[in-house]
Motif scaffolding. Structure first.
Motif, short mmCIF file in Angstrom:
data_model
loop_
_atom_site.label_atom_id
_atom_site.label_comp_id
_atom_site.label_asym_id
_atom_site.label_seq_id
_atom_site.Cartn_x
_atom_site.Cartn_y
_atom_site.Cartn_z
N GLY A 18 1.39 -1.34 0.37
CA GLY A 18 -0.18 0.32 -0.29
C GLY A 18 0.99 1.65 0.18
N GLY A 19 2.09 1.12 -0.09
CA GLY A 19 3.05 2.07 0.16
C GLY A 19 3.02 3.24 1.55
N LEU A 20 2.99 2.60 2.44
CA LEU A 20 2.60 3.30 3.53
C LEU A 20 4.53 4.10 4.11
CD1 LEU A 20 1.05 4.01 6.27
CD2 LEU A 20 2.07 2.19 7.62
N ARG A 21 5.26 3.64 3.70
CA ARG A 21 6.25 4.33 4.25
C ARG A 21 6.46 5.25 3.55
NH1 ARG A 21 11.14 0.97 6.99
NH2 ARG A 21 9.97 -0.70 5.89
N ALA A 22 6.25 5.07 2.14
CA ALA A 22 6.77 6.38 0.82
C ALA A 22 5.32 7.45 1.33
CB ALA A 22 6.63 6.31 -0.84
N ALA A 23 4.49 7.51 1.24
CA ALA A 23 3.19 8.08 1.69
C ALA A 23 3.65 9.24 2.90
CB ALA A 23 2.22 7.67 1.73
N THR A 24 4.04 8.13 3.93
CA THR A 24 4.38 8.76 5.45
C THR A 24 5.66 9.45 5.13
OG1 THR A 24 3.71 7.35 6.87
CG2 THR A 24 4.96 8.61 7.74
N MET A 25 7.10 9.42 4.30
CA MET A 25 7.97 10.05 3.99
C MET A 25 6.71 11.44 3.20
SD MET A 25 11.05 7.32 2.95
CE MET A 25 12.24 8.43 3.07
N SER A 26 6.43 11.50 2.22
CA SER A 26 6.04 12.22 1.50
C SER A 26 5.49 13.20 2.30
CB SER A 26 4.92 11.68 0.23
OG SER A 26 5.85 11.38 -0.61
N ALA A 27 4.72 12.88 3.30
CA ALA A 27 3.42 13.86 4.43
C ALA A 27 4.39 14.95 5.02
CB ALA A 27 3.01 12.82 5.17
N VAL A 28 5.57 14.19 6.04
CA VAL A 28 6.83 14.94 6.75
C VAL A 28 7.01 16.33 5.47
CG1 VAL A 28 8.34 14.72 7.97
CG2 VAL A 28 6.32 13.43 8.32
N GLU A 29 8.11 15.72 3.96
CA GLU A 29 8.55 16.30 3.76
C GLU A 29 7.00 17.86 3.15
OE1 GLU A 29 10.79 16.50 -0.92
OE2 GLU A 29 9.36 14.36 -0.55
N ALA A 30 5.46 17.31 2.28
CA ALA A 30 5.10 18.51 2.09
C ALA A 30 4.97 19.19 3.63
CB ALA A 30 3.89 17.70 1.64
N ALA A 31 4.43 18.70 4.74
CA ALA A 31 4.65 19.80 5.37
C ALA A 31 6.02 20.24 6.04
CB ALA A 31 4.33 18.48 7.18
N THR A 32 6.67 19.61 5.52
CA THR A 32 8.30 20.58 6.12
C THR A 32 8.03 22.17 4.47
OG1 THR A 32 9.86 18.79 7.12
CG2 THR A 32 10.77 20.75 5.79
N CYS A 33 7.97 21.13 3.16
CA CYS A 33 8.34 22.32 2.60
C CYS A 33 7.01 23.25 2.90
CB CYS A 33 8.15 22.12 1.30
SG CYS A 33 9.43 20.83 0.83
N ARG A 34 5.60 22.89 2.93
CA ARG A 34 4.71 24.32 3.20
C ARG A 34 5.34 25.16 4.98
NH1 ARG A 34 1.90 27.84 1.70
NH2 ARG A 34 0.15 28.52 2.88
N ALA A 35 5.92 24.43 5.28
CA ALA A 35 6.51 25.11 6.56
C ALA A 35 7.63 26.31 6.13
CB ALA A 35 6.92 24.89 7.60
N LYS A 36 8.31 26.05 5.47
CA LYS A 36 9.45 26.24 4.16
C LYS A 36 8.90 27.82 3.16
CE LYS A 36 13.51 23.31 4.45
NZ LYS A 36 13.64 23.64 5.89
N GLU A 37 7.45 27.65 3.24
CA GLU A 37 7.19 28.45 2.38
C GLU A 37 6.07 29.82 3.11
OE1 GLU A 37 4.97 26.58 -0.33
OE2 GLU A 37 5.68 25.83 -1.38
N LEU A 38 6.49 29.05 3.91
CA LEU A 38 5.19 30.57 4.85
C LEU A 38 6.21 31.41 5.66
CD1 LEU A 38 2.72 28.32 7.47
CD2 LEU A 38 2.14 29.90 5.47
N SER A 39 7.81 30.89 6.43
CA SER A 39 9.09 32.11 6.28
C SER A 39 9.25 32.88 5.24
CB SER A 39 10.17 30.62 6.77
OG SER A 39 9.94 29.51 6.55
N ARG A 40 8.35 32.31 3.97
CA ARG A 40 9.68 33.60 3.16
C ARG A 40 8.44 34.61 3.36
NH1 ARG A 40 11.47 28.25 0.38
NH2 ARG A 40 9.44 28.26 -0.68
#
Length: 276
Positions: free
Chosen positions: A254-276
């Protein structure tokens, strides 16, 4: 579980500018752990909508942000990120050398905070998560240019009443937002799915959700208290041809590991966008 010994509350006054869920969680953790007396907490907000929760804890409240700064030397700023610059401009005239100011606003860098405040103001950033309300939070802090070891130790000592707190370089604060701030929601999705699997197989809903939550809690305690890598604990649970390895195979399909890693990456990238 946070191993924080009960302490005699100090007479230190702690202020909160902004009285939302995260501010309430930190205040409640400090009060429950005996770090601060409720009557020594002063919170401000434009309306009574959230201040009523602070009053229920026994805290003092006001609609004046400047009053919080005039009454408290340690102040948490827990406003929405887009509101924070205007709030800092409002309180800047009453900021003194005695103040230690702590921003809980996601995405607002220390450099921006320092630019909006008087020179040499001691500023720190904290990235908490919602489990602070039950004293099981995961928090990181980063210090500004004028905050020293004594300010870091003061803040860490207080916040350890709310869970685990570690100092990190500011660059890692956004990563923590993706991992732990947003991670609470990710874990809830997994807990819900875990329980629903049991419901599908015939277990009553309430029981399934309680067991799923307890399974997460027990696993987390083992990882923290025994210092094991998750892979080691996972290996310990697996037996050749057993139930767990069959379940893990389904998760990998079901791709749980890859989906979870992508979720953390997406949330982190959004946090970085907010800081700009």
């Amino acid at each position: 579980m946070a191993a924080v010994a009960a302490a005699k509350p100090t007479s230190r006054r702690v202020g909160f500018v902004g009285a939302g869920r995260m501010a309430e969680a930190i205040a409640q953790g400090l009060i429950r752990a005996g770090k601060v007396e409720a009557q020594h907490v002063l919170a401000s907000a434009p309306t009574d909508r959230n201040l009523c929760h602070f009053r229920a804890l026994g805290c003092q409240t006001t609609h004046s942000n400047q009053e919080v700064l005039q009454s408290c030397s340690l102040v948490f700023f827990a406003t929405k990120p887009h509101v924070l610059p205007a709030v800092l401009a409002e309180v800047a005239p009453v900021v003194t050398a005695e103040h230690v100011l702590v921003s809980v606003a996601a995405g607002v860098p220390l450099s921006s905070l320092e630019e909006l405040l008087p020179p040499h103001t001691r500023v720190l950033r904290v990235s908490p998560n919602l489990p602070c309300v039950v004293q099981e939070g995961a928090m990181v802090l980063a210090r500004g240019r004028h905050a020293g070891s004594s300010e870091v130790e003061l803040l860490r000592t207080l916040l350890e009443a709310c869970g685990q707190c570690e100092e990190v370089p500011e660059a890692q604060v956004d990563v923590h937002t993706g991992l732990s701030g947003s991670g609470v929601a990710f874990v809830c999705v997994f807990s819900e799915a875990l329980a629903e699997g049991a419901i599908k197989m015939g277990m009553p809903s309430g029981l399934a959700h309680r067991i799923a939550a307890q399974t997460l809690l027990g696993t987390a305690k083992m990882l923290l208290q025994q210092g094991q890598h998750p892979a080691q604990l996972r290996t310990d649970v697996c037996t050749p041809g057993g139930t767990t390895i069959h379940g893990l195979h389904a998760l990998e399909q079901g791709g749980l590991r890859a989906a979870t890693m992508s979720a953390v990456e997406a949330a982190t990238c959004r946090a970085k966008e907010l800081s700009r």
